[in-house]
Design a protein around this motif. Structure first.
Motif, short mmCIF file in Angstrom:
data_model
loop_
_atom_site.label_atom_id
_atom_site.label_comp_id
_atom_site.label_asym_id
_atom_site.label_seq_id
_atom_site.Cartn_x
_atom_site.Cartn_y
_atom_site.Cartn_z
N ARG A 16 0.79 -1.19 0.07
CA ARG A 16 0.17 -0.12 -0.01
C ARG A 16 0.89 1.39 -0.01
NH1 ARG A 16 -3.20 -3.35 4.20
NH2 ARG A 16 -1.84 -2.71 5.62
N MET A 17 0.37 2.19 -0.39
CA MET A 17 1.16 3.79 -0.45
C MET A 17 1.78 3.81 1.07
SD MET A 17 0.93 4.55 -3.71
CE MET A 17 1.16 6.29 -3.71
N SER A 18 1.13 3.67 1.99
CA SER A 18 1.40 3.82 3.52
C SER A 18 2.70 3.02 3.70
CB SER A 18 0.47 3.42 4.48
OG SER A 18 0.01 2.28 4.38
N ASP A 19 3.01 1.98 2.86
CA ASP A 19 4.31 1.10 2.98
C ASP A 19 5.56 1.60 2.37
OD1 ASP A 19 2.80 -0.89 4.46
OD2 ASP A 19 2.07 -1.82 2.44
N ILE A 20 5.37 2.49 1.54
CA ILE A 20 6.46 3.08 0.77
C ILE A 20 7.69 3.47 1.66
CG2 ILE A 20 7.32 4.58 -0.87
CD1 ILE A 20 5.52 2.53 -2.00
N LYS A 21 7.58 4.34 2.38
CA LYS A 21 8.71 4.63 3.09
C LYS A 21 9.67 3.53 4.06
CE LYS A 21 7.61 9.55 3.29
NZ LYS A 21 7.13 10.79 4.06
N VAL A 22 8.65 2.58 4.61
CA VAL A 22 9.21 1.28 5.20
C VAL A 22 10.10 0.36 4.34
CG1 VAL A 22 8.97 -0.63 6.36
CG2 VAL A 22 7.66 1.39 7.04
N MET A 23 9.47 0.33 2.99
CA MET A 23 10.07 -0.30 1.78
C MET A 23 11.60 0.33 1.71
SD MET A 23 6.69 -1.22 -0.20
CE MET A 23 7.48 -1.17 -1.53
N HIS A 24 11.31 1.60 1.29
CA HIS A 24 12.54 2.31 0.94
C HIS A 24 13.57 2.13 1.88
CE1 HIS A 24 15.05 6.04 0.07
NE2 HIS A 24 14.76 5.64 -0.84
N ARG A 25 13.40 2.29 3.28
CA ARG A 25 14.28 1.98 4.16
C ARG A 25 14.84 0.52 4.29
NH1 ARG A 25 13.91 -0.62 8.88
NH2 ARG A 25 11.88 -0.70 8.89
N LEU A 26 13.99 -0.49 4.01
CA LEU A 26 14.56 -1.85 3.87
C LEU A 26 15.50 -2.06 2.89
CD1 LEU A 26 11.01 -3.91 4.58
CD2 LEU A 26 13.32 -3.70 6.13
N LEU A 27 14.92 -1.59 1.47
CA LEU A 27 15.89 -1.55 0.36
C LEU A 27 17.22 -0.93 0.39
CD1 LEU A 27 12.73 -1.09 -2.26
CD2 LEU A 27 14.35 -3.13 -1.98
N MET A 28 17.04 0.27 1.22
CA MET A 28 18.35 1.31 1.15
C MET A 28 19.24 0.47 2.07
SD MET A 28 18.19 3.25 -0.89
CE MET A 28 19.49 4.05 -0.80
N SER A 29 18.87 -0.26 3.27
CA SER A 29 19.61 -0.93 4.09
C SER A 29 20.53 -2.11 3.53
CB SER A 29 18.64 -1.42 5.34
OG SER A 29 19.45 -2.44 6.25
N CYS A 30 19.83 -2.78 2.55
CA CYS A 30 20.18 -3.98 1.75
C CYS A 30 21.22 -3.45 0.79
CB CYS A 30 19.10 -4.66 1.28
SG CYS A 30 18.27 -5.76 2.41
N ALA A 31 20.84 -2.34 0.29
CA ALA A 31 21.71 -1.79 -0.77
C ALA A 31 23.12 -1.35 -0.11
CB ALA A 31 21.10 -0.39 -1.47
N GLN A 32 23.08 -0.56 0.97
CA GLN A 32 24.06 -0.30 1.78
C GLN A 32 25.05 -1.51 2.05
OE1 GLN A 32 22.76 1.74 5.02
NE2 GLN A 32 22.40 3.79 3.87
N LYS A 33 24.82 -2.86 2.11
CA LYS A 33 25.16 -3.96 2.37
C LYS A 33 25.74 -4.55 1.13
CE LYS A 33 22.72 -4.52 6.55
NZ LYS A 33 21.66 -5.17 7.02
N SER A 34 25.23 -3.85 -0.35
CA SER A 34 25.72 -4.61 -1.49
C SER A 34 24.87 -5.75 -1.74
CB SER A 34 27.16 -4.81 -1.58
OG SER A 34 27.84 -3.72 -1.57
N GLN A 35 23.53 -6.04 -1.12
CA GLN A 35 22.78 -7.05 -1.22
C GLN A 35 22.05 -6.83 -2.45
OE1 GLN A 35 21.14 -7.21 2.63
NE2 GLN A 35 22.72 -8.62 3.21
#
Length: 158
Positions: free
Chosen positions: A10-29
């Protein structure tokens, strides 16, 4: 896995999803995604939600690339919830949707080869995925020196 549910984002999930994705991106996953991209593709996403708290703890997208081809992408899971079958359940949800749509092949570009192998995917050469290369990869800062592994699964015909 019974402590989690997989649902459409849902639209209300976007910021949490972004945080999860950026956390994984910082770990080169995985490669990072912008908030703009997430808002524009929210319909592609599923969210894994912890039932007890209602908190989103993971996300994954199924993006259609061609008449018979889709991609599982942006699979991210909070570290505290790994190893519980949540990632596999999100991938299976994407594969189920692909099958319902009549797609025959689903691929992933990944740094986590063993995980996708356990989900039934096999390694393939990137040049077997020309739709992906010319639609998304050409705009990637890593192109043409991509260091992700292409993996593919062929779905049973319906």
């Amino acid at each position: 896995m019974e402590a989690y549910t997989i649902r459409k984002a849902r639209m209300s999930d976007i910021k949490v999803m972004h945080r999860l994705l950026m956390s994984c991106a910082q770990k080169s996953q995985l490669l990072p995604r912008s908030l703009n991209s997430l808002y524009g593709h929210v319909r592609d996403f599923y969210v894994a939600e912890e039932i007890a708290t209602g908190t989103p703890v993971g996300c994954c997208a199924l993006t259609i690339c061609w008449e018979d081809l889709a991609e599982v992408r942006s699979l991210a899971l909070d570290e505290a919830h790994k190893g519980r079958g949540v990632g596999r359940a999100m991938v299976q949800t994407c594969l189920d949707e692909a099958s319902q749509l009549g797609l025959s092949r689903v691929f992933a570009l990944t740094y986590v080869v063993d995980f996708f192998r356990r989900c039934g995917f096999s390694e393939v050469e990137k040049d077997t995925l020309p739709q992906k290369v010319w639609s998304d990869c050409i705009n990637c800062p890593k192109f043409p020196e991509c260091d992700e592994t292409a993996m593919l699964i062929t779905l049973p015909s319906r």
